[in-house]
Design an enzyme around this catalytic site. Structure first.
Site, short mmCIF file in Angstrom:
data_model
loop_
_atom_site.label_atom_id
_atom_site.label_comp_id
_atom_site.label_asym_id
_atom_site.label_seq_id
_atom_site.Cartn_x
_atom_site.Cartn_y
_atom_site.Cartn_z
N GLY A 208 -36.20 31.64 35.46
CA GLY A 208 -34.77 31.58 35.24
C GLY A 208 -34.17 30.26 35.70
N ASP B 295 -40.79 37.58 35.21
CA ASP B 295 -41.71 36.48 34.95
C ASP B 295 -43.13 36.99 34.77
OD1 ASP B 295 -39.64 34.69 35.12
OD2 ASP B 295 -40.03 34.11 37.18
N HIS C 167 -32.34 34.85 44.12
CA HIS C 167 -31.36 35.39 43.18
C HIS C 167 -30.27 36.16 43.91
CE1 HIS C 167 -35.26 35.39 40.83
NE2 HIS C 167 -34.52 34.49 40.23
N ASP D 89 -6.27 12.94 64.90
CA ASP D 89 -6.96 12.65 66.15
C ASP D 89 -6.53 11.33 66.79
OD1 ASP D 89 -8.05 10.85 64.39
OD2 ASP D 89 -10.13 11.20 64.97
N THR E 196 0.97 -1.12 58.56
CA THR E 196 -0.10 -0.89 59.52
C THR E 196 0.38 -1.38 60.88
OG1 THR E 196 -1.13 -3.07 59.26
CG2 THR E 196 -1.78 -1.35 57.69
#
Length: 531
Positions: free
Chosen positions: A67, A123, A231, A420, A511
């Site tokens: 699969g 399978d 699965h 922070d 800035t």
């Protein structure tokens, strides 16, 4: 982009996602070709581009499949040194026997074809049916079913142990043997023995979801599931989230439990290869940490970890989690794992030139540097005791203010950053206060500024540490031959220029450069030295 179900996915539609995936793989890797037979149920085969030439070489051909949704398994392991062709089914669905037979017909070699299938009922049935049909057509085909799952501990009659990431190691071993010209019987026997001496177990932190559907199962935010299938099949137990070191120990102990019917028998002195497999949604940082802990624990058990492979080999869509595979090694198997391959998904174990065995190196000790704080070659001006007192007060007052405003600055930073800023500034300020308490030398401004630059760089780290270190280091250059009020203004200017040079920030960019410039202008106006 489809957003059906619980998880969003970058697909065009759930119905066509497998076909689109295969087209993408072959577009990326032109050494692979897609056979798409619309007249055959699920008639899609991914095959190496030179399959006809290889088929006629007289070497054994190798076929697998299963699969989709486990990428790069299986397609990623097609190529010289590994598989000849694979037959991908729909998501988590076995391919049809018709499609498998089409692959067998395409690669059928006079020396034979070996199918390597993972142990899942669909399978086994579909590949088995294709094998029987192929034999009726005169093809020489054998099949190995790999089932190395070590999760289930009972010996009750069931579908058996699931085929997991250890299947990929069987691809590699078989591919190397086929390239070496070994017979079908030899390859079959060696791979079968290797499969019986391997084991895998997985741990999941989150579920996965099939395109167009909701999640396959649910896990609490503090839960992990041990021993689940790829699965989303139920595992053997649910655990609370724990450190990587503890979960690795839990996984390996479960895998090697002497009382378990599915245990992997290993003893001190055994050489092993290890695969740390990403189930789809695990970060590389986590993978490396799990790998480190796995190697450490296996070495603590007395095992010789000769090869380690880390990466995404058999995933479960976007599931977060890992599986650990252990394979007992022989010199022949080491040579097979080391043999070259062009398959795009096979990971490499990087060894130093000439090294034959993997080892865990000790970290290199840090190279010593001449001095933690740069020293100026020339004797710089010294300030008076009164000047020292003024500097001490200024440094203490400003650093104490930053420490007391930590939470407020963090709150402001959350509006436009990662929240922070206050904590980062607090670390630098506290480090300076601690140094001031211990007797920070204040007599020489140039050396003081260099010291402050070193302290903030080490204590704050990251971008902030670099910015303030640049400022103080640049400012120190102003005090080469004099120390006046004008010199302090010049120092601020040099510090600002250092920041601008390496950050790319300029006045007006909103800035700290703009703030420093305004402070400089204010000081210059006060002192009457405005230029």
């Amino acid at each position: 982009m489809s957003s059906e179900g619980r998880f969003k996915k970058l697909i065009n539609s759930p119905n066509n996602c497998v076909y689109d995936n295969l087209l993408g793989i072959t577009a990326i890797h032109p050494g692979l070709r897609l056979i798409n037979n619309s007249s055959t149920t699920g008639g899609r085969v991914v095959i190496r581009h030179d399959f006809e030439e290889y088929r006629e070489s007289g070497k054994v051909t190798l076929v697998s499949g299963g699969g989709s949704g486990h990428e790069p398994f299986n397609c990623g392991f097609v190529g010289p040194g590994m598989l000849t062709a694979v037959v991908p089914g729909e998501v988590f669905t076995s391919p049809s026997s018709e499609a498998i037979l089409m692959a067998l017909s395409a690669v059928g070699s006079r020396t034979g074809t070996l199918i390597i299938a993972a142990n899942y009922t669909g399978d086994r049935l579909n590949f088995g049916s294709a094998v029987e049909k192929a034999k009726l057509e005169g093809l020489n085909v054998e099949m190995i079913v790999v089932g190395e799952d070590c999760a289930l501990q009972s010996s009750d009659k069931s579908a058996g142990r699931r085929g997991l990431c250890g299947t990929v190691l069987m691809f590699k071993i078989a591919g190397a043997l086929a390239e070496a010209g070994k017979s079908l019987k030899e390859i079959y026997e060696i791979v079968k023995h290797a499969s019986e001496n391997s084991g895998t177990i997985g741990i999941s932190l989150t579920p996965c979801s099939i395109p167009g559907s909701d999640s396959s199962f649910s896990l609490g935010s503090d839960e992990m599931e041990l021993g689940l299938g790829v699965h989303g099949e139920a595992g053997v137990m649910r655990l609370k989230v724990m450190p990587a070191q503890d979960i690795v120990k839990k996984m390996v102990d479960h895998m090697t439990n002497p009382e378990s019917a599915s245990r992997l028998n290993v003893k001190k002195g055994d050489s092993v290869a290890v695969v740390i497999n990403n189930l789809g949604g695990t970060s590389q940082m986590e993978m490396n940490i799990v790998a480190k802990e796995t190697i450490s624990y296996l070495e603590l058990m007395g095992l010789l970890v000769e090869r380690v492979y880390v990466g995404t080999l058999m995933s479960s869509l976007e599931m977060a989690g890992v599986s650990i595979t252990i394979l007992k090694l022989t010199p022949l198997l080491v040579n097979c794992l080391d043999a070259p391959t062009s398959a795009y998904a096979w990971p490499n174990c990087y060894l130093p030139a000439g090294a034959k065995k993997r080892f865990t190196p000790e970290p290199i000790k840090s190279y010593s540097i001449a001095s933690e704080v740069p020293k100026l070659e020339t004797k710089c001006p010294k300030i008076s005791q009164k000047g020292e007192a003024i500097i001490r007060h200024a440094v203490s007052f400003s650093c104490s203010a930053l420490v007391s405003c930590e939470k407020q600055l963090n709150c402001l930073d959350r509006e436009g950053g990662d929240g922070d800023c206050g904590s980062t500034l607090c670390k630098g300020a506290q480090a300076i206060l601690d140094l001031l308490e211990k007797g920070l030398e204040l007599s020489y401004p140039s050396q003081l500024l260099l010291t402050l630059g070193s302290v903030v760089e080490r204590s704050m780290g990251g971008t902030s540490g670099a910015i303030y270190s640049l400022f103080f280091t640049g400012a120190a250059k102003a005090f080469i031959d004099q120390c006046t009020a004008n010199t302090w203004c010049y120092a601020v200017e040099l510090g600002m220029q250092a920041i601008m040079k390496y950050s790319g920030a300029e006045p007006g960019d909103r800035t700290m450069v703009s703030v420093v410039l305004l402070s400089l202008i204010s000081a210059q106006l006060t002192l009457g030295v405005m230029q």
